[in-house]
Design a protein around this motif. Structure first.
Motif, PDB file in Angstrom:
ATOM      1  N   MET A  55      -8.488  -3.254  -4.570  1.00  0.00           N
ATOM      2  CA  MET A  55      -7.386  -3.515  -5.486  1.00  0.00           C
ATOM      3  C   MET A  55      -7.765  -3.051  -6.886  1.00  0.00           C
ATOM      4  O   MET A  55      -8.884  -3.263  -7.346  1.00  0.00           O
ATOM      5  N   ASN A  56      -6.814  -2.413  -7.545  1.00  0.00           N
ATOM      6  CA  ASN A  56      -7.036  -1.931  -8.912  1.00  0.00           C
ATOM      7  C   ASN A  56      -5.666  -1.733  -9.543  1.00  0.00           C
ATOM      8  O   ASN A  56      -5.003  -0.721  -9.297  1.00  0.00           O
ATOM      9  N   ILE A  57      -5.231  -2.701 -10.335  1.00  0.00           N
ATOM     10  CA  ILE A  57      -3.899  -2.653 -10.917  1.00  0.00           C
ATOM     11  C   ILE A  57      -3.725  -1.421 -11.805  1.00  0.00           C
ATOM     12  O   ILE A  57      -2.652  -0.820 -11.865  1.00  0.00           O
ATOM     13  N   ARG A  58      -4.797  -1.013 -12.482  1.00  0.00           N
ATOM     14  CA  ARG A  58      -4.694   0.071 -13.464  1.00  0.00           C
ATOM     15  C   ARG A  58      -4.828   1.462 -12.853  1.00  0.00           C
ATOM     16  O   ARG A  58      -4.656   2.461 -13.542  1.00  0.00           O
ATOM     17  N   ARG A  59      -5.131   1.571 -11.569  1.00  0.00           N
ATOM     18  CA  ARG A  59      -5.361   2.882 -10.966  1.00  0.00           C
ATOM     19  C   ARG A  59      -4.081   3.710 -10.934  1.00  0.00           C
ATOM     20  O   ARG A  59      -3.005   3.212 -10.572  1.00  0.00           O
ATOM     21  N   ALA A  60      -4.174   4.969 -11.304  1.00  0.00           N
ATOM     22  CA  ALA A  60      -3.038   5.876 -11.183  1.00  0.00           C
ATOM     23  C   ALA A  60      -2.760   6.134  -9.710  1.00  0.00           C
ATOM     24  O   ALA A  60      -3.676   6.277  -8.897  1.00  0.00           O
ATOM     25  N   LYS A  61      -1.490   6.199  -9.345  1.00  0.00           N
ATOM     26  CA  LYS A  61      -1.106   6.378  -7.952  1.00  0.00           C
ATOM     27  C   LYS A  61      -1.568   7.731  -7.434  1.00  0.00           C
ATOM     28  O   LYS A  61      -1.272   8.771  -8.030  1.00  0.00           O
ATOM     29  N   ALA A  62      -2.335   7.720  -6.347  1.00  0.00           N
ATOM     30  CA  ALA A  62      -2.829   8.964  -5.747  1.00  0.00           C
ATOM     31  C   ALA A  62      -3.273   8.703  -4.331  1.00  0.00           C
ATOM     32  O   ALA A  62      -3.852   7.648  -4.021  1.00  0.00           O
ATOM     33  N   LYS A  63      -2.994   9.659  -3.437  1.00  0.00           N
ATOM     34  CA  LYS A  63      -3.376   9.523  -2.041  1.00  0.00           C
ATOM     35  C   LYS A  63      -4.880   9.697  -1.864  1.00  0.00           C
ATOM     36  O   LYS A  63      -5.556  10.310  -2.698  1.00  0.00           O
ATOM     37  N   ILE A  64      -5.402   9.153  -0.757  1.00  0.00           N
ATOM     38  CA  ILE A  64      -6.792   9.355  -0.366  1.00  0.00           C
ATOM     39  C   ILE A  64      -6.805   9.808   1.099  1.00  0.00           C
ATOM     40  O   ILE A  64      -5.807   9.657   1.822  1.00  0.00           O
ATOM     41  N   ALA A  65      -7.924  10.374   1.519  1.00  0.00           N
ATOM     42  CA  ALA A  65      -8.093  10.682   2.946  1.00  0.00           C
ATOM     43  C   ALA A  65      -8.261   9.371   3.703  1.00  0.00           C
ATOM     44  O   ALA A  65      -9.059   8.516   3.311  1.00  0.00           O
TER      45      ALA A  65
END
Length: 215
Positions: free
Chosen positions: A116-126
Motif C-alpha cells: 500500500m502506498n497512497i502517494r504512489r503514481a498510478k502505474a502497472k507492474i508485471a
C-alpha cells in the motif's frame, strides 16, 4: 470508561492501521488517535513500550489492549452496536466475518508485490505468479456480496468488511490491476467515503518515506 485510543503507523503505508481507522471513523466512533511514525529501518522502537505485540495497530480502552485489525473492528462492533460495523442479519454477520478473515489471512502474492502506498503514481507492474488468482478471488467476493446486498457497500451500508478491504482498493488502484466496471464502481464508492478522503489527505501530507513493504 474513557473513549478508546487507536495507535497506528504511517498513513501512507500502514495497511494494517488503515483498516480499523477506516472502520471506526467511517462508523462515527469517537476515539483518540496516536500515530507512531515508522521512519527507522527496523520500525520505531517506541512502539515496543506500548504495544503488547510490538506492532501497530492496537486499541487501548481503559486497561484493555487489543491487537490486530479484525479484533479491533470486532471489539468496536460489540462496544458500539449502533455503528453498524457488522450486518444486522446473523447469516450476513457470519459472511462478513468469513470474508474479513479471508482478507486477513490470504492474498500473500498481492500483499508482497503491491504494498500500500497512497502517494504512489498510478502505474502497472508485471504480475508475478499467483497474482491473477488473488485478484480474481477478491473481485468474486466483491461481486457476489454487492449483488446480494444491492450495494453500494459490500453489505449495503458501510461496515467492517469494507474497511478490511480498504487497502486492497488502494492496491488495485495505484497498480492499475483491474478493469471490471463493477469492481471500479465499488472502488470509487470506497474512495469517495469521507473517512477514506480524510485518511488520504493526511497520508499525502506525511513527510516520511519508508522502504519496507508493509508497516
Amino acid at each position: 470508561m474513557d473513549k478508546p485510543t487507536l495507535y497506528i503507523g504511517n498513513k501512507n503505508y500502514s495497511s494494517w492501521s488503515f483498516r480499523p481507522w477506516m472502520a471506526l471513523t467511517g462508523a462515527g466512533v469517537d476515539f483518540e488517535e496516536v500515530l507512531i511514525p515508522f521512519d527507522f529501518p527496523g520500525g520505531n522502537p517506541d512502539i515496543k513500550a506500548l504495544s503488547p505485540t510490538g506492532r501497530v495497530p492496537f486499541l487501548r480502552h481503559g486497561a484493555l489492549k487489543i491487537s490486530e485489525s479484525l479484533a479491533i473492528i470486532e471489539y468496536a462492533a460489540e462496544l458500539y452496536p449502533q455503528a453498524g460495523l457488522l450486518p444486522g442479519d446473523r447469516a450476513d454477520r457470519a459472511l462478513a466475518r468469513s470474508v474479513s478473515m479471508e482478507m486477513l489471512s490470504s492474498f500473500q502474492t498481492l500483499r508482497s508485490a503491491c504494498p500500500m502506498n497512497i502517494r504512489r503514481a498510478k502505474a502497472k507492474i508485471a504480475l508475478p505468479d499467483g497474482m491473477e488468482a488473488d485478484i480474481n478471488r477478491i473481485e468474486t467476493i466483491w461481486r457476489d456480496l454487492l449483488q446480494k446486498s444491492g450495494g453500494p457497500f459490500l453489505f449495503g451500508g458501510f461496515g467492517g468488511a469494507d474497511a478490511m478491504f480498504a487497502p486492497v482498493v488502494n492496491r488495485f488502484d495505484i497498480y492499475d490491476l483491474v478493469s471490471r466496471n463493477d469492481t471500479l464502481a465499488y472502488m470509487e464508492t470506497m474512495k469517495a467515503h469521507p473517512a477514506w478522503r480524510k485518511w488520504e489527505e493526511a497520508a499525502r501530507a506525511e513527510p516520511w518515506i519508508v522502504e519496507e513493504d508493509e508497516v
